[in-house]
Design a protein around this motif. Structure first.
Motif, PDB file in Angstrom:
ATOM      1  N   ASN A  37     -29.897 -38.483 -12.214  1.00 22.89           N
ATOM      2  CA  ASN A  37     -30.418 -39.842 -12.134  1.00 22.89           C
ATOM      3  C   ASN A  37     -29.470 -40.895 -12.705  1.00 22.89           C
ATOM      4  O   ASN A  37     -29.898 -41.867 -13.327  1.00 22.89           O
ATOM      5  CB  ASN A  37     -31.800 -39.939 -12.782  1.00 22.89           C
ATOM      6  N   LYS A  38     -28.172 -40.684 -12.484  1.00 16.07           N
ATOM      7  CA  LYS A  38     -27.145 -41.650 -12.895  1.00 16.07           C
ATOM      8  C   LYS A  38     -26.175 -41.839 -11.732  1.00 16.07           C
ATOM      9  O   LYS A  38     -25.933 -40.911 -10.974  1.00 16.07           O
ATOM     10  CB  LYS A  38     -26.342 -41.134 -14.090  1.00 16.07           C
ATOM     11  N   ASN A  39     -25.605 -43.018 -11.634  1.00 12.81           N
ATOM     12  CA  ASN A  39     -24.494 -43.239 -10.713  1.00 12.81           C
ATOM     13  C   ASN A  39     -23.216 -42.913 -11.473  1.00 12.81           C
ATOM     14  O   ASN A  39     -22.903 -43.567 -12.469  1.00 12.81           O
ATOM     15  CB  ASN A  39     -24.458 -44.676 -10.216  1.00 12.81           C
ATOM     16  N   TRP A  40     -22.471 -41.908 -11.001  1.00 16.11           N
ATOM     17  CA  TRP A  40     -21.206 -41.510 -11.618  1.00 16.11           C
ATOM     18  C   TRP A  40     -20.080 -42.153 -10.815  1.00 16.11           C
ATOM     19  O   TRP A  40     -19.872 -41.814  -9.655  1.00 16.11           O
ATOM     20  CB  TRP A  40     -21.067 -39.991 -11.614  1.00 16.11           C
ATOM     21  N   THR A  70     -24.388 -39.736  -6.959  1.00 13.13           N
ATOM     22  CA  THR A  70     -25.631 -39.641  -7.726  1.00 13.13           C
ATOM     23  C   THR A  70     -26.225 -38.254  -7.531  1.00 13.13           C
ATOM     24  O   THR A  70     -26.348 -37.787  -6.392  1.00 13.13           O
ATOM     25  CB  THR A  70     -26.650 -40.702  -7.254  1.00 13.13           C
ATOM     26  N   GLU A 121     -23.146 -37.958 -21.926  1.00 14.53           N
ATOM     27  CA  GLU A 121     -24.090 -39.001 -21.521  1.00 14.53           C
ATOM     28  C   GLU A 121     -23.468 -39.991 -20.537  1.00 14.53           C
ATOM     29  O   GLU A 121     -24.130 -40.456 -19.623  1.00 14.53           O
ATOM     30  CB  GLU A 121     -24.607 -39.756 -22.748  1.00 14.53           C
ATOM     31  N   SER A 122     -22.181 -40.325 -20.724  1.00 16.79           N
ATOM     32  CA  SER A 122     -21.584 -41.351 -19.863  1.00 16.79           C
ATOM     33  C   SER A 122     -20.193 -40.993 -19.337  1.00 16.79           C
ATOM     34  O   SER A 122     -19.557 -41.820 -18.696  1.00 16.79           O
ATOM     35  CB  SER A 122     -21.513 -42.685 -20.611  1.00 16.79           C
ATOM     36  N   THR A 141     -20.404 -43.454 -16.205  1.00 17.31           N
ATOM     37  CA  THR A 141     -21.571 -44.203 -15.751  1.00 17.31           C
ATOM     38  C   THR A 141     -21.387 -45.631 -16.217  1.00 17.31           C
ATOM     39  O   THR A 141     -20.750 -45.885 -17.242  1.00 17.31           O
ATOM     40  CB  THR A 141     -22.878 -43.625 -16.313  1.00 17.31           C
TER      41      THR A 141
END
Length: 142
Positions: A37-40, A70, A121-122, A141
């Motif tokens: 549920n993240k845009n990488w 995603t 996380e990011s 992200t």
């Protein structure tokens, strides 16, 4: 006395295999939770190649901040190029991998496998080996 030793060996083997499976499941669950549920966004890629005897590092900024992928919690994936499909996170021979079954916007199927170098996380680093040198892909992200 032999029966006790056999029982102890069997119990030890059962415990050992149970722990390994649980550890693998825990590792893939943690990676799934970090991915989903993240845009990488692809920041850059690095390809390490050899020319005769000299290593060459090619750093590319193609797609910086424009290409993203995603990974959805339900196992679906989509990217900014219109490619869709499904993915699974697996632990193969101690290496975490993302296995993707994809379709182009024209409906042509293909498969991609990435080795997960690191994921947080990011930040995420994946390695892809098609034919020739491996390419590391660096994502964040935003």
């Amino acid at each position: 006395m032999k029966q006790i030793y056999i029982l102890l060996i069997a119990l030890s083997a059962f415990t050992l295999f149970s722990c390994n499976k649980e550890t693998a499941n825990t590792q893939t669950n943690v990676m799934n939770n970090l991915l989903t549920n993240k845009n990488w966004y692809l920041d850059y890629s690095i390809t390490e190649a050899m020319t005769s005897t000299t290593p060459v590092v090619l750093k590319s900024y193609v797609g910086q901040s424009t290409y993203f992928i995603t990974y959805l919690k339900n196992g679906d994936t989509k990217d900014s190029d219109g490619i869709t499909g499904t993915y699974t996170v697996e632990l193969i021979n101690g290496q975490s991998q993302i296995h993707m079954q994809l379709k182009t916007s024209n409906g042509n199927p293909f498969e991609v496998i990435y080795n997960i170098i690191s994921v947080g996380e990011s930040n995420m680093v994946l390695s892809k080996l098609v034919s020739g040198p491996a390419t590391k892909l660096y994502f964040t992200t935003k």
